[in-house]
Design a protein around this motif. Sequence first.
Motif, PDB file in Angstrom:
ATOM      1  N   ASP A   1       0.792  -1.372   0.042  1.00 50.79           N
ATOM      2  CA  ASP A   1       0.047   0.021  -0.014  1.00 50.79           C
ATOM      3  C   ASP A   1       0.820   1.272   0.048  1.00 50.79           C
ATOM      4  O   ASP A   1       0.433   2.199   0.521  1.00 50.79           O
ATOM      5  N   VAL A   2       2.034   1.180  -0.599  1.00 49.15           N
ATOM      6  CA  VAL A   2       2.908   2.479  -0.537  1.00 49.15           C
ATOM      7  C   VAL A   2       3.384   2.556  -2.119  1.00 49.15           C
ATOM      8  O   VAL A   2       3.611   1.768  -2.701  1.00 49.15           O
ATOM      9  N   PRO A   3       2.863   3.553  -2.845  1.00 45.44           N
ATOM     10  CA  PRO A   3       2.968   3.723  -4.324  1.00 45.44           C
ATOM     11  C   PRO A   3       4.548   3.775  -4.537  1.00 45.44           C
ATOM     12  O   PRO A   3       5.343   4.004  -3.750  1.00 45.44           O
ATOM     13  N   ALA A   4       4.781   3.071  -5.877  1.00 46.92           N
ATOM     14  CA  ALA A   4       6.369   3.307  -6.380  1.00 46.92           C
ATOM     15  C   ALA A   4       6.825   4.686  -6.458  1.00 46.92           C
ATOM     16  O   ALA A   4       7.815   4.822  -6.288  1.00 46.92           O
ATOM     17  N   ALA A   5       5.819   5.548  -7.007  1.00 53.20           N
ATOM     18  CA  ALA A   5       5.865   6.781  -7.355  1.00 53.20           C
ATOM     19  C   ALA A   5       5.157   7.679  -7.211  1.00 53.20           C
ATOM     20  O   ALA A   5       3.768   7.073  -7.610  1.00 53.20           O
ATOM     21  N   ILE A   6       5.003   8.892  -6.995  1.00 49.57           N
ATOM     22  CA  ILE A   6       3.935   9.916  -6.971  1.00 49.57           C
ATOM     23  C   ILE A   6       4.364  11.163  -7.747  1.00 49.57           C
ATOM     24  O   ILE A   6       5.561  11.441  -7.927  1.00 49.57           O
ATOM     25  N   GLY A   7       3.516  12.078  -7.588  1.00 46.13           N
ATOM     26  CA  GLY A   7       3.526  13.439  -8.292  1.00 46.13           C
ATOM     27  C   GLY A   7       2.241  14.397  -8.201  1.00 46.13           C
ATOM     28  O   GLY A   7       1.241  13.628  -7.894  1.00 46.13           O
ATOM     29  N   ARG A   8       2.555  15.521  -8.447  1.00 45.44           N
ATOM     30  CA  ARG A   8       1.318  16.285  -8.237  1.00 45.44           C
ATOM     31  C   ARG A   8       1.389  17.393  -9.210  1.00 45.44           C
ATOM     32  O   ARG A   8       2.763  17.980  -9.730  1.00 45.44           O
ATOM     33  N   CYS A   9       0.455  17.895  -9.765  1.00 47.31           N
ATOM     34  CA  CYS A   9       0.417  18.881 -10.805  1.00 47.31           C
ATOM     35  C   CYS A   9      -0.843  19.802 -10.570  1.00 47.31           C
ATOM     36  O   CYS A   9      -1.897  19.653 -10.209  1.00 47.31           O
ATOM     37  N   VAL A  10      -0.384  21.435 -10.656  1.00 52.20           N
ATOM     38  CA  VAL A  10      -1.502  22.265 -10.613  1.00 52.20           C
ATOM     39  C   VAL A  10      -1.472  23.003 -11.797  1.00 52.20           C
ATOM     40  O   VAL A  10      -0.584  23.519 -12.211  1.00 52.20           O
ATOM     41  N   VAL A  11      -2.828  22.996 -12.509  1.00 51.35           N
ATOM     42  CA  VAL A  11      -3.129  23.632 -13.703  1.00 51.35           C
ATOM     43  C   VAL A  11      -3.756  24.968 -13.397  1.00 51.35           C
ATOM     44  O   VAL A  11      -4.514  25.063 -12.696  1.00 51.35           O
ATOM     45  N   ASP A  12      -2.910  26.144 -13.958  1.00 49.81           N
ATOM     46  CA  ASP A  12      -3.401  27.521 -13.624  1.00 49.81           C
ATOM     47  C   ASP A  12      -3.171  28.370 -14.988  1.00 49.81           C
ATOM     48  O   ASP A  12      -2.200  28.802 -15.044  1.00 49.81           O
ATOM     49  N   GLY A  13      -4.317  28.208 -15.565  1.00 47.79           N
ATOM     50  CA  GLY A  13      -4.079  29.121 -16.785  1.00 47.79           C
ATOM     51  C   GLY A  13      -3.287  28.482 -18.035  1.00 47.79           C
ATOM     52  O   GLY A  13      -3.285  27.365 -18.011  1.00 47.79           O
TER      53      GLY A  13
END
Length: 333
Positions: free
Chosen positions: A248-260
């Motif tokens: 239950d621990v991902p091998a990889a993660i990331g986050r993205c925020v779209v703003d215009g």
Amino acid sequence: MEFTGGGRLEVRITAADVGKRVSVRYVTDPGAAGARFTDAVGVLTSWDKGVLLITRRTGEAVRIAEASLAAGKVVPAAPARRRGPSAGFTELARAAAHAWQPLESEPLGEWTLRAAAGFTRRANSVLPLGDPGLPVDAALERVREWYATRGLPAYVQASTGAEGTQELLCADLERLGWVREITAELRTAPLAPLGDLDADVTAVRLSRSADETWLRRYQRFGEPGPHVVKVLGSGPSVWFASIPGTEDVPAAIGRCVVDGRWAGFMAVEVDPARRRGGLATAVMTALARRALDEGASAAWLQVESDNDGARALYDGMGFTVHHHYHHYRWTDA
């Protein structure tokens, strides 16, 4: 080199040029046989008691004795980069702030005081994008009081290396005893090439929220309280990516925020045992494709200047340095 061997050396700068970008040549070892010269290019941040202070693009401060100057002149702002999207410093600083929002904020003139129960320096530091409406010494005293009432250390985030950045403020902070703890690069790149990378994204899962498994891979906090989740979920259009791992621990993660037009990439982390296997690229490619679907065209990210592995990865993806930013902390010591 700003000075050629065939040109006449002449000092054409004075204390009146403080705040301007200059190029100087100076003698590094006046007592040695034969003059040894070094060049420095940056913003002239002070000229006091016979000593010049020049702040380079990276934020490094160079102190030069006036008596050692061999040549000096005012030079234009650093030329625009040939790669990456066109962007001003203030636009990028605001995009980065939109993507990592505090729990509370308060204006001080054109500065913004930010707090989020101590979760990350970015959400617990002053963002100084203009005039605080007070002399700098008085404004920083107000900053110290504001953070002290919240039981938090006082931080100021200040930038160098682009037109409109805050070299003079950095010099003031150092003069007043603030200590620089972290230096990072804000990098930009065209978004479409990221979406076109040859990466296997079939295992990447996208979500609008950071669930418990995603948080297990994210190692930037102690206990994942509600303040952490709120900061991570802040932004105009937020996406979380993960690649399944084990237990239950991902091998990889990331986050993205779209703003215009902007897509900001953050929190890209990979299981140390599975690094250099293309997982970070897969996460960023999947997020880039989603951001392109939402109409974004340019990418940005932040990476600490001593993180050589991440910097090499982002070099390969076409990210180039737009400016550097620094977190200064007040200390009574």
